[in-house]
Design a protein around this motif. Structure first.
Motif, PDB file in Angstrom:
ATOM      1  N   ARG A  96       0.864  -1.075  -0.047  1.00  0.00           N
ATOM      2  CA  ARG A  96      -0.128  -0.027  -0.054  1.00  0.00           C
ATOM      3  C   ARG A  96       0.749   1.306  -0.023  1.00  0.00           C
ATOM      4  O   ARG A  96       2.193   1.268   0.460  1.00  0.00           O
ATOM      5  CB  ARG A  96      -1.054   0.109   1.116  1.00  0.00           C
ATOM      6  N   PRO A  97       0.246   2.452  -0.224  1.00  0.00           N
ATOM      7  CA  PRO A  97       1.288   3.500  -0.403  1.00  0.00           C
ATOM      8  C   PRO A  97       1.733   4.039   0.996  1.00  0.00           C
ATOM      9  O   PRO A  97       1.095   3.820   2.077  1.00  0.00           O
ATOM     10  CB  PRO A  97      -0.061   4.600  -0.864  1.00  0.00           C
ATOM     11  N   LEU A  98       2.863   4.828   0.774  1.00  0.00           N
ATOM     12  CA  LEU A  98       3.605   5.002   2.122  1.00  0.00           C
ATOM     13  C   LEU A  98       3.118   6.341   2.673  1.00  0.00           C
ATOM     14  O   LEU A  98       2.391   7.232   1.769  1.00  0.00           O
ATOM     15  CB  LEU A  98       5.247   5.109   2.001  1.00  0.00           C
ATOM     16  N   ASP A  99       3.428   6.577   3.902  1.00  0.00           N
ATOM     17  CA  ASP A  99       3.155   7.880   4.595  1.00  0.00           C
ATOM     18  C   ASP A  99       4.074   8.981   4.449  1.00  0.00           C
ATOM     19  O   ASP A  99       3.755  10.225   4.747  1.00  0.00           O
ATOM     20  CB  ASP A  99       2.782   7.831   6.021  1.00  0.00           C
ATOM     21  N   ILE A 100       5.322   8.524   3.885  1.00  0.00           N
ATOM     22  CA  ILE A 100       6.308   9.531   3.494  1.00  0.00           C
ATOM     23  C   ILE A 100       6.378   9.863   2.149  1.00  0.00           C
ATOM     24  O   ILE A 100       5.588   9.458   1.340  1.00  0.00           O
ATOM     25  CB  ILE A 100       7.805   8.897   3.852  1.00  0.00           C
ATOM     26  N   ARG A 101       6.944  11.061   1.912  1.00  0.00           N
ATOM     27  CA  ARG A 101       6.759  11.588   0.400  1.00  0.00           C
ATOM     28  C   ARG A 101       8.083  10.891  -0.283  1.00  0.00           C
ATOM     29  O   ARG A 101       9.131  11.557  -0.326  1.00  0.00           O
ATOM     30  CB  ARG A 101       6.929  13.097   0.426  1.00  0.00           C
ATOM     31  N   LEU A 102       7.353   9.837  -1.032  1.00  0.00           N
ATOM     32  CA  LEU A 102       8.538   9.143  -1.805  1.00  0.00           C
ATOM     33  C   LEU A 102       8.190   9.455  -3.114  1.00  0.00           C
ATOM     34  O   LEU A 102       7.194   9.252  -3.940  1.00  0.00           O
ATOM     35  CB  LEU A 102       8.302   7.614  -1.743  1.00  0.00           C
ATOM     36  N   LEU A 103       9.335  10.093  -3.831  1.00  0.00           N
ATOM     37  CA  LEU A 103       9.292  10.724  -5.126  1.00  0.00           C
ATOM     38  C   LEU A 103       9.600   9.488  -6.473  1.00  0.00           C
ATOM     39  O   LEU A 103       9.131   9.540  -7.422  1.00  0.00           O
ATOM     40  CB  LEU A 103      10.275  11.735  -5.244  1.00  0.00           C
ATOM     41  N   SER A 104      10.476   8.707  -6.029  1.00  0.00           N
ATOM     42  CA  SER A 104      10.821   7.868  -6.833  1.00  0.00           C
ATOM     43  C   SER A 104      11.526   6.618  -6.326  1.00  0.00           C
ATOM     44  O   SER A 104      12.093   6.777  -5.045  1.00  0.00           O
ATOM     45  CB  SER A 104      11.708   8.252  -8.152  1.00  0.00           C
ATOM     46  N   SER A 105      11.581   5.365  -6.998  1.00  0.00           N
ATOM     47  CA  SER A 105      12.127   4.332  -6.357  1.00  0.00           C
ATOM     48  C   SER A 105      12.409   3.158  -7.149  1.00  0.00           C
ATOM     49  O   SER A 105      11.538   2.969  -8.384  1.00  0.00           O
ATOM     50  CB  SER A 105      11.179   3.713  -5.093  1.00  0.00           C
ATOM     51  N   SER A 106      13.268   2.311  -7.023  1.00  0.00           N
ATOM     52  CA  SER A 106      13.491   1.298  -7.819  1.00  0.00           C
ATOM     53  C   SER A 106      14.627   0.242  -7.367  1.00  0.00           C
ATOM     54  O   SER A 106      15.248   0.416  -6.106  1.00  0.00           O
ATOM     55  CB  SER A 106      14.322   1.638  -9.382  1.00  0.00           C
ATOM     56  N   ALA A 107      14.780  -0.856  -7.771  1.00  0.00           N
ATOM     57  CA  ALA A 107      15.715  -2.034  -7.392  1.00  0.00           C
ATOM     58  C   ALA A 107      16.552  -2.722  -8.313  1.00  0.00           C
ATOM     59  O   ALA A 107      15.847  -3.156  -9.579  1.00  0.00           O
ATOM     60  CB  ALA A 107      14.959  -2.970  -6.495  1.00  0.00           C
ATOM     61  N   THR A 108      17.701  -2.886  -8.387  1.00  0.00           N
ATOM     62  CA  THR A 108      18.191  -3.700  -9.315  1.00  0.00           C
ATOM     63  C   THR A 108      19.176  -4.639  -8.595  1.00  0.00           C
ATOM     64  O   THR A 108      19.641  -4.548  -7.433  1.00  0.00           O
ATOM     65  CB  THR A 108      19.147  -2.797 -10.403  1.00  0.00           C
ATOM     66  N   LEU A 109      19.388  -5.863  -9.319  1.00  0.00           N
ATOM     67  CA  LEU A 109      20.313  -6.883  -8.740  1.00  0.00           C
ATOM     68  C   LEU A 109      21.849  -6.455  -9.357  1.00  0.00           C
ATOM     69  O   LEU A 109      21.938  -5.853 -10.492  1.00  0.00           O
ATOM     70  CB  LEU A 109      20.128  -8.414  -9.331  1.00  0.00           C
ATOM     71  N   TYR A 110      22.759  -6.860  -8.632  1.00  0.00           N
ATOM     72  CA  TYR A 110      24.084  -6.793  -8.697  1.00  0.00           C
ATOM     73  C   TYR A 110      24.490  -7.564 -10.225  1.00  0.00           C
ATOM     74  O   TYR A 110      24.326  -8.810 -10.067  1.00  0.00           O
ATOM     75  CB  TYR A 110      25.127  -6.790  -7.814  1.00  0.00           C
ATOM     76  N   GLY A 111      24.929  -7.260 -11.080  1.00  0.00           N
ATOM     77  CA  GLY A 111      25.221  -7.889 -12.451  1.00  0.00           C
ATOM     78  C   GLY A 111      24.124  -7.549 -13.705  1.00  0.00           C
ATOM     79  O   GLY A 111      24.374  -8.157 -14.590  1.00  0.00           O
ATOM     80  N   GLY A 112      23.120  -6.623 -13.199  1.00  0.00           N
ATOM     81  CA  GLY A 112      22.336  -5.981 -14.332  1.00  0.00           C
ATOM     82  C   GLY A 112      21.021  -6.873 -14.335  1.00  0.00           C
ATOM     83  O   GLY A 112      20.613  -7.636 -13.636  1.00  0.00           O
ATOM     84  N   LYS A 113      20.441  -6.521 -15.616  1.00  0.00           N
ATOM     85  CA  LYS A 113      19.057  -7.238 -15.967  1.00  0.00           C
ATOM     86  C   LYS A 113      19.035  -8.693 -15.930  1.00  0.00           C
ATOM     87  O   LYS A 113      18.136  -9.467 -15.747  1.00  0.00           O
ATOM     88  CB  LYS A 113      18.431  -6.635 -17.053  1.00  0.00           C
TER      89      LYS A 113
END
Length: 399
Positions: free
Chosen positions: A119-136
């Motif tokens: 669910r949406p957060l209570d803090i002001r999150l402008l952007s987010s992402s996650a990546t694994l070490y080693g790329g796609k």
């Protein structure tokens, strides 16, 4: 033996240190500052923009299971899990690619009353992402490194943030399950100022306090109290010692209780420094052992004389309460090793060796006591039958 055991425990128990081995660079971005977090080989790098009070950061974590999850978040009010606004990365059940979803960790999460839903957060999150070490092309596996990126809008006077992070073994659908409950996993909280980079001092001391708490209690409740009980049981019958055995017994027990009280107080302090972290059984056993130890100490003030008719009742009370305190203390030492995540450590091995040595001495003394008792009983029987005289006591030859 106690000195060597204490030194071994001191150098075997883990110490929390803040390593300088953090990085400010990722394949796509460079940050201004970084800090190594005290648990799970995690770290954070960030850049704080003063002109618009935005925070760019990246959290570096590792998976502990191919089907597990890694999460990082901020608690706006206190350094604990409950109330945290978290971003959790895990492999998508459909595609296997890493996804990052937001979660609010309310009190129901702690008691697992229902699945954790995004669910949406209570803090002001402008952007987010996650990546694994080693790329796609990288895949999630045990030990795989993940980077969680986030950009936040902060209030101008709210640069000191409570960071919370953890990792778990399984995800059911899109609901992360409970994480492991070792000491390190339950201590994955840190507060620092993103403007200055200064940390809250109390968190740097928790690891040291935990080690001191474990060493003091292992030596006092786990070794010295049993030694005092052994002295009372086996040395009191040696007439040549006279009352010396009693003074040695009382001195060891009083000193052990004093050390145990210090360790108990440190444990209470650790509880205050770790909100949301609870060790129910370890805490209950600790309180029970401390109460029995206090009762034993107070019993010395009300010790009747040998001619008093209540002396036998006092001895029974002192006997059973004392042995109960010893048993609870030893059991809680083993519980403490498990709580600290040291169930298979050299520190536990050292304690087991010390305790095993003491048990071996007890067995030898117990066998010797029975041999002496049987010999005296046989001599007494032969005297009653007139086969030996009183002057022959201790010198008869038995066939």
């Amino acid at each position: 033996m106690l000195f060597l055991l204490s030194l071994f425990l001191l150098f075997s128990l883990p110490h929390v240190t803040f390593s300088a081995h953090c990085t400010t660079s990722t394949p796509t971005k460079t940050f201004q500052k970084c800090i190594t977090l005290p648990t799970q080989q995690a770290s954070i790098a960030w850049t704080f923009h003063h002109h618009n009070t935005t925070l760019d950061l990246v959290f570096f974590g590792t998976f502990i299971s191919p089907s597990g999850w890694v999460g990082w978040g901020i608690n706006p009010t206190s350094p604990e899990m409950t109330g945290t606004n978290a971003l959790v990365a895990f492999p998508d059940p459909s595609t296997g690619q890493v996804v990052l979803l937001p979660y609010l960790l309310d009190p129901t999460v702690k008691f697992q009353r229902r699945p954790l839903l995004s669910r949406p957060l209570d803090i002001r999150l402008l952007s987010s992402s996650a990546t694994l070490y080693g790329g796609k092309l990288a895949t999630v596996h045990n030990g795989a490194a993940v980077q969680i990126f986030a950009t936040l809008k902060l209030a101008s006077n709210k640069t000191k943030l409570h960071h919370v992070w953890n990792r778990g073994l399984y995800v059911q659908g899109y609901s992360p399950t409970i994480h492991p409950t070792t000491a390190n996993d339950l201590s994955s909280v840190m507060t620092f100022d993103v403007m200055s980079g200064s940390t809250a001092a109390r968190h740097t001391n928790i690891g040291t306090l935990r080690s001191v708490h474990g060493i003091i209690n292992a030596v006092s409740w786990g070794i010295m109290l049993p030694i005092g009980a052994v002295i009372a049981r086996y040395l009191r019958h040696i007439q040549a010692l006279g009352p010396t055995w009693f003074y040695v017994h009382a001195g060891i027990q009083l000193f052990a209780f004093f050390l145990g009280t210090v360790g108990f107080a440190i444990g209470i302090r650790l509880g205050d420094l770790s909100p949301g972290v609870q060790y129910g059984l370890h805490r209950k056993l600790g309180f029970a052992a401390f109460c029995l130890g206090a009762l034993q100490t107070l019993a010395l003030l009300f010790r009747p004389k040998t001619t008093n008719k209540f002396r036998k009742y006092w001895k029974s009370y002192h006997h059973f309460v004392g042995y109960g305190c010893v048993v609870l203390g030893v059991v809680n030492c083993f519980q403490g090793f498990d709580v600290m995540g040291e169930g298979r450590s050299y520190a536990k091995l050292a304690y087991c060796l010390g305790l095993s040595t003491l048990i071996g001495v007890c067995i030898a003394l117990e066998v010797n006591s029975w041999v002496v008792f049987c010999r005296k009983s046989k001599e007494e029987k032969l005297r009653r039958e007139g086969l030996i005289g009183s002057s022959d006591k201790g010198s008869a030859i038995f066939s």
